[in-house]
Design a protein around this motif. Structure first.
Motif, PDB file in Angstrom:
ATOM      1  N   ARG A 114       0.824  -1.221   0.000  1.00 50.06           N
ATOM      2  CA  ARG A 114       0.000   0.000   0.000  1.00 50.06           C
ATOM      3  C   ARG A 114       0.845   1.251   0.000  1.00 50.06           C
ATOM      4  O   ARG A 114       0.372   2.331  -0.304  1.00 50.06           O
ATOM      5  N   SER A 115       2.097   1.113   0.425  1.00 51.98           N
ATOM      6  CA  SER A 115       2.984   2.277   0.420  1.00 51.98           C
ATOM      7  C   SER A 115       3.870   2.233  -0.812  1.00 51.98           C
ATOM      8  O   SER A 115       4.430   1.191  -1.133  1.00 51.98           O
ATOM      9  N   PRO A 116       4.006   3.367  -1.511  1.00 52.48           N
ATOM     10  CA  PRO A 116       4.872   3.368  -2.698  1.00 52.48           C
ATOM     11  C   PRO A 116       6.346   3.522  -2.354  1.00 52.48           C
ATOM     12  O   PRO A 116       7.187   3.506  -3.237  1.00 52.48           O
ATOM     13  N   ARG A 117       6.676   3.680  -1.056  1.00 54.53           N
ATOM     14  CA  ARG A 117       8.091   3.901  -0.699  1.00 54.53           C
ATOM     15  C   ARG A 117       8.855   2.579  -0.654  1.00 54.53           C
ATOM     16  O   ARG A 117       8.494   1.670   0.083  1.00 54.53           O
ATOM     17  N   PRO A 144      -1.740  -2.650  -5.105  1.00 56.58           N
ATOM     18  CA  PRO A 144      -1.545  -2.260  -3.704  1.00 56.58           C
ATOM     19  C   PRO A 144      -2.579  -2.892  -2.780  1.00 56.58           C
ATOM     20  O   PRO A 144      -2.289  -3.159  -1.618  1.00 56.58           O
ATOM     21  N   ASP A 145      -3.805  -3.108  -3.305  1.00 57.25           N
ATOM     22  CA  ASP A 145      -4.851  -3.655  -2.439  1.00 57.25           C
ATOM     23  C   ASP A 145      -5.248  -5.069  -2.866  1.00 57.25           C
ATOM     24  O   ASP A 145      -6.376  -5.500  -2.645  1.00 57.25           O
ATOM     25  N   ASP A 148      -6.482  -7.795   1.432  1.00 56.89           N
ATOM     26  CA  ASP A 148      -6.881  -6.916   2.523  1.00 56.89           C
ATOM     27  C   ASP A 148      -5.813  -6.898   3.604  1.00 56.89           C
ATOM     28  O   ASP A 148      -5.433  -5.856   4.116  1.00 56.89           O
TER      29      ASP A 148
ATOM     30  N   GLY B  40      -9.313   1.379  -6.532  1.00 54.53           N
ATOM     31  CA  GLY B  40      -8.395   2.326  -5.915  1.00 54.53           C
ATOM     32  C   GLY B  40      -7.777   3.354  -6.834  1.00 54.53           C
ATOM     33  O   GLY B  40      -7.874   4.561  -6.584  1.00 54.53           O
ATOM     34  N   VAL B  57      -1.159   7.699  -4.347  1.00 53.38           N
ATOM     35  CA  VAL B  57      -1.487   6.301  -4.073  1.00 53.38           C
ATOM     36  C   VAL B  57      -1.050   5.905  -2.663  1.00 53.38           C
ATOM     37  O   VAL B  57      -1.642   5.036  -2.042  1.00 53.38           O
ATOM     38  N   GLY B  58      -0.010   6.589  -2.175  1.00 50.65           N
ATOM     39  CA  GLY B  58       0.471   6.295  -0.828  1.00 50.65           C
ATOM     40  C   GLY B  58      -0.524   6.685   0.250  1.00 50.65           C
ATOM     41  O   GLY B  58      -0.437   6.233   1.380  1.00 50.65           O
ATOM     42  N   TYR B  61      -4.503   4.090  -0.547  1.00 55.24           N
ATOM     43  CA  TYR B  61      -4.646   2.675  -0.173  1.00 55.24           C
ATOM     44  C   TYR B  61      -4.693   2.455   1.348  1.00 55.24           C
ATOM     45  O   TYR B  61      -5.528   1.678   1.818  1.00 55.24           O
ATOM     46  N   PRO B  62      -3.832   3.136   2.110  1.00 50.35           N
ATOM     47  CA  PRO B  62      -4.005   3.016   3.575  1.00 50.35           C
ATOM     48  C   PRO B  62      -5.371   3.535   4.033  1.00 50.35           C
ATOM     49  O   PRO B  62      -5.981   2.958   4.927  1.00 50.35           O
ATOM     50  N   LEU B  64      -8.211   3.495   2.277  1.00 43.67           N
ATOM     51  CA  LEU B  64      -9.205   2.469   1.925  1.00 43.67           C
ATOM     52  C   LEU B  64      -9.154   1.307   2.926  1.00 43.67           C
ATOM     53  O   LEU B  64     -10.197   0.802   3.347  1.00 43.67           O
ATOM     54  N   ALA B  65      -7.932   0.929   3.321  1.00 44.47           N
ATOM     55  CA  ALA B  65      -7.804  -0.172   4.282  1.00 44.47           C
ATOM     56  C   ALA B  65      -8.456   0.216   5.603  1.00 44.47           C
ATOM     57  O   ALA B  65      -9.137  -0.594   6.239  1.00 44.47           O
TER      58      ALA B  65
END
Lengths: 311, 119
Positions: A114-117, A144-145, A148, B40, B57-58, B61-62, B64-65
């Motif tokens: 979920r993180s792009p880093r 990314p998702d 879950d 997303g 996007v960073g 997504y968190p 949405l979670a």
């Protein structure tokens, strides 16, 4: 300040002072856009920990521990003990054992799609952890998702199978050393320069202790993680780390053996290949697990829909 | 207004601006999802050209979670004509009532602030 509304003036001032100190500590070690978020969490933490009836000494203790932890780690998970790790229960011979799994927060740094880093500052030590999840997303291998919760639906049999691979690498390492040890010369390369050419020589144990440790210890740790059914991400990442270190250890062993063989020109390539494998193999492993997890998630979603349709 | 003008109005690095955006983005995303199932990266796309709300996007997504674990949204899987299946998000019942609550709060805040700003 209203966030510490039920506390007296003096305590509020002390807490605000703590927060501003923490802020200066965070600058540089936490990305600017995350500082506010971290500070929010810390003030929330302080607000729940510090009670109006506490003595000044007790409050000071909490404040100092927060300041000290931010200074040394600069990580939310570290600063807030309550958020550290996931509690989990496991059973050994039918008896439940409560375990705190600090490895699971550590593990999520290695797979966080979920993180792009890609580079994540280390929890301890210097340098960065590699976020293989971000790499897999960049390469279009997963979304990314996609899951879950990473690896949550991956069957234990897959983890068990995965944990065998580092064990095989470690066994192979021991096996080749057993085979070649009697034929080795007295002086063996124990260190390689940046170009992959040996620049220091020594005895058998000096040469092979490190490769043996980095292949065996992580492999055993990963197997234990899987047997104890640690958190799904803990199991997956411990295997991935064992694969990474196993590749390097095996590479050093092979490079060392090649360096004292007639084919010594290939020695350096063994190192290069193992470094490449140290990145590619864990990435491949985690990606496969994630895709299995995604498939399972899709299947269970389909199952639920069907169940609904039948009703 | 040009992009440059927006950037002057909304310096994203400023902490008070990011504080301001945080809650509002949750409302905006929840509202977007309530209009129909959406995935997303589509949400990021739809917010991209709105300089006040554009998020990376960073962030999405968190978020949405968090919304999903809070039970405000749910997800389904749909086959995609291109590439792998996609996870589509839908608003749940409790998500809808949270949305109404947030919307009411937003209206009140907006009216009050605009009034004070003298618009």
């Amino acid at each position: 300040m209203d966030r510490f509304s039920d506390l007296d003036q003096e305590t509020c001032v002390r807490l605000e002072q703590c927060l501003s100190r923490v802020r200066t500590q965070l600058v540089g070690s936490v990305p600017p856009d995350e500082i506010e978020e971290v500070l929010d969490l810390i003030s929330e933490y302080l607000a729940t920990r510090v009670k109006p009836d506490m003595s000044a000494g007790e409050i000071e203790e909490i404040v100092l521990s927060v300041e000290r932890d931010t200074a040394t780690s600069a990580n939310v998970e570290d600063v807030l003990p309550e958020r550290k790790g996931a509690a989990l229960e496991t059973r050994l011979a039918g008896i439940p054992i409560g375990l705190v799994d600090p490895a699971s927060t550590l593990a999520s740094r290695w797979w966080n799609p979920r993180s792009p880093r890609i580079f994540v500052p280390r929890l301890f030590g210097i340098g960065w952890d590699l976020n293989f999840g971000a790499i897999a997303v960049k390469l279009g291998l997963v979304q990314p998702d996609s899951e879950d919760e990473p690896f949550a639906l991956v069957p234990q049999s897959v983890h068990a199978f995965g944990s065998l691979i580092p064990i095989l690498i470690a066994s192979a390492n021991i096996f080749v050393l057993l085979v070649f040890a009697p034929r080795l010369p007295a002086a063996i390369p124990v260190h390689f320069g940046p170009s992959g050419i040996p620049d220091r020589w020594g005895g058998f144990w000096e040469a092979f202790t490190i490769p043996l440790i980095v292949t065996i210890v992580p492999a055993v740790y990963a197997a234990i993680s899987v047997i104890l059914r640690r958190s799904a991400i803990g199991r997956a990442v411990s295997v991935a780390v064992a694969l990474m270190l196993g590749s390097i250890g095996m590479g050093i062993t092979l490079a060392t053996l090649l360096a004292v063989s007639p084919a010594s020109v290939f020695s350096r390539y063994a190192l290069y290949v193992s470094l490449l494998a140290a990145l590619v193999v864990p990435l491949f492993y985690l990606t496969c697990l994630s895709r299995i997890g995604m498939r399972k998630e899709i299947e269970s979603a389909r199952g639920r829909e069907k169940g609904k349709a039948n009703v | 207004m040009s992009d440059k003008a927006h950037r002057v109005v909304l310096p994203k690095s400023s902490s008070s601006v990011s504080q301001l955006r945080k809650g509002v983005i949750e409302l905006a995303v929840l509202a977007l999802i309530s209009k129909g199932p959406v995935y997303g990266s589509k949400i990021v796309e739809q917010l991209e050209h709105r300089s006040g709300l554009s998020i990376s996007v960073g962030t999405i997504y968190p978020l949405l979670a968090r919304l999903k674990s809070g039970g405000l949204i749910d997800s389904t899987w749909e086959e995609s004509p291109v590439g792998p299946p996609r996870k589509y998000y839908v608003v749940t019942k409790s998500g809808l009532s949270a949305l109404q609550e947030l919307e009411a709060a937003w209206m009140a805040i907006r009216d009050d602030v605009e009034d004070i700003l003298g618009r």
